[in-house]
Design a protein around this motif. Sequence first.
Motif, short mmCIF file in Angstrom:
data_model
loop_
_atom_site.label_atom_id
_atom_site.label_comp_id
_atom_site.label_asym_id
_atom_site.label_seq_id
_atom_site.Cartn_x
_atom_site.Cartn_y
_atom_site.Cartn_z
N ASN A 24 0.83 -1.19 0.00
CA ASN A 24 0.00 0.00 0.00
C ASN A 24 0.87 1.25 0.00
OD1 ASN A 24 -2.50 -1.44 0.27
ND2 ASN A 24 -1.95 -1.80 2.39
N TYR A 25 0.30 2.34 -0.49
CA TYR A 25 0.96 3.64 -0.50
C TYR A 25 0.13 4.60 0.32
CZ TYR A 25 3.77 1.81 -4.30
OH TYR A 25 4.62 1.06 -5.04
N TYR A 26 0.79 5.30 1.24
CA TYR A 26 0.12 6.27 2.10
C TYR A 26 0.77 7.64 1.93
CZ TYR A 26 -1.75 2.27 4.71
OH TYR A 26 -2.38 1.12 5.08
N PHE A 27 -0.06 8.66 1.86
CA PHE A 27 0.40 10.04 1.92
C PHE A 27 -0.23 10.60 3.18
CE2 PHE A 27 0.47 9.00 -2.54
CZ PHE A 27 1.69 9.50 -2.95
N ILE A 28 0.60 10.93 4.16
CA ILE A 28 0.11 11.39 5.46
C ILE A 28 0.61 12.81 5.69
CG2 ILE A 28 0.11 10.95 7.94
CD1 ILE A 28 0.73 8.01 7.25
N SER A 29 -0.30 13.71 6.03
CA SER A 29 0.10 15.09 6.24
C SER A 29 -0.83 15.79 7.21
CB SER A 29 0.10 15.84 4.91
OG SER A 29 0.58 17.15 5.09
N ASP A 30 -0.30 16.83 7.85
CA ASP A 30 -1.13 17.72 8.65
C ASP A 30 -1.43 18.99 7.85
OD1 ASP A 30 1.43 18.75 8.69
OD2 ASP A 30 1.52 19.04 10.86
N ASN A 31 -1.15 18.95 6.54
CA ASN A 31 -1.38 20.07 5.65
C ASN A 31 -2.40 19.64 4.59
OD1 ASN A 31 -1.26 21.95 3.57
ND2 ASN A 31 0.95 22.25 3.73
N SER A 32 -3.61 20.11 4.74
CA SER A 32 -4.68 19.70 3.82
C SER A 32 -4.41 20.18 2.38
CB SER A 32 -6.04 20.22 4.29
OG SER A 32 -6.06 21.62 4.32
#
Length: 192
Positions: free
Chosen positions: A2-10
Amino acid sequence: MNYYFISDNSWFLQGLRKSEADFIQLPLMRDAQFLYIHTDSFFREFNPSPGDVIVLNITNANVFSHIMSHFALVYCRLIIMLPPQLTEKSGGKCLFPVFITDSINIHGLISYMIKAASAPVAFKKASVKEINLFKYVGHGYSVAELSCLMNIHEKSVYQIRRERLMKYGFRTQHPLAFLMSRDILNVSRVST
């Protein structure tokens, strides 16, 4: 995998979603997950599998620390995006975590993700002395206090800090670099 893009910047995540046409070309990227960290429920929902590729773009040091405490990250391929003033270079050897500048274009990001997907999951090794030193730095100990506490010369404290930051590709001895190194060293400690 799986590939995840995780951010606190919408805005970052929205920009990636707008570039989804670039992702669709790659069969592996069709099911990529875009996760915005804004609640504690994120940590209950986030369950990476061994070997997953995770791209972190986190600006808040506390949130970064909390994510790095997730036990499953030891078995994942981490790509951490940082401001250009913190990173010396992008990528380098594919030992994880890999640091890239957050000013990279979408094609460069995809290139790093493809490279990461084929690389073995291997964290950069760290000694117990390095792990402890960064733990104490994160707690606010001065160089003199560290020298006494760890029974090493003050110059050795500076050298250990500088060498570890250089291994990770940090350009400066910015406080955020120390905190991120501490959190990453905690993950690598679990992996050894």
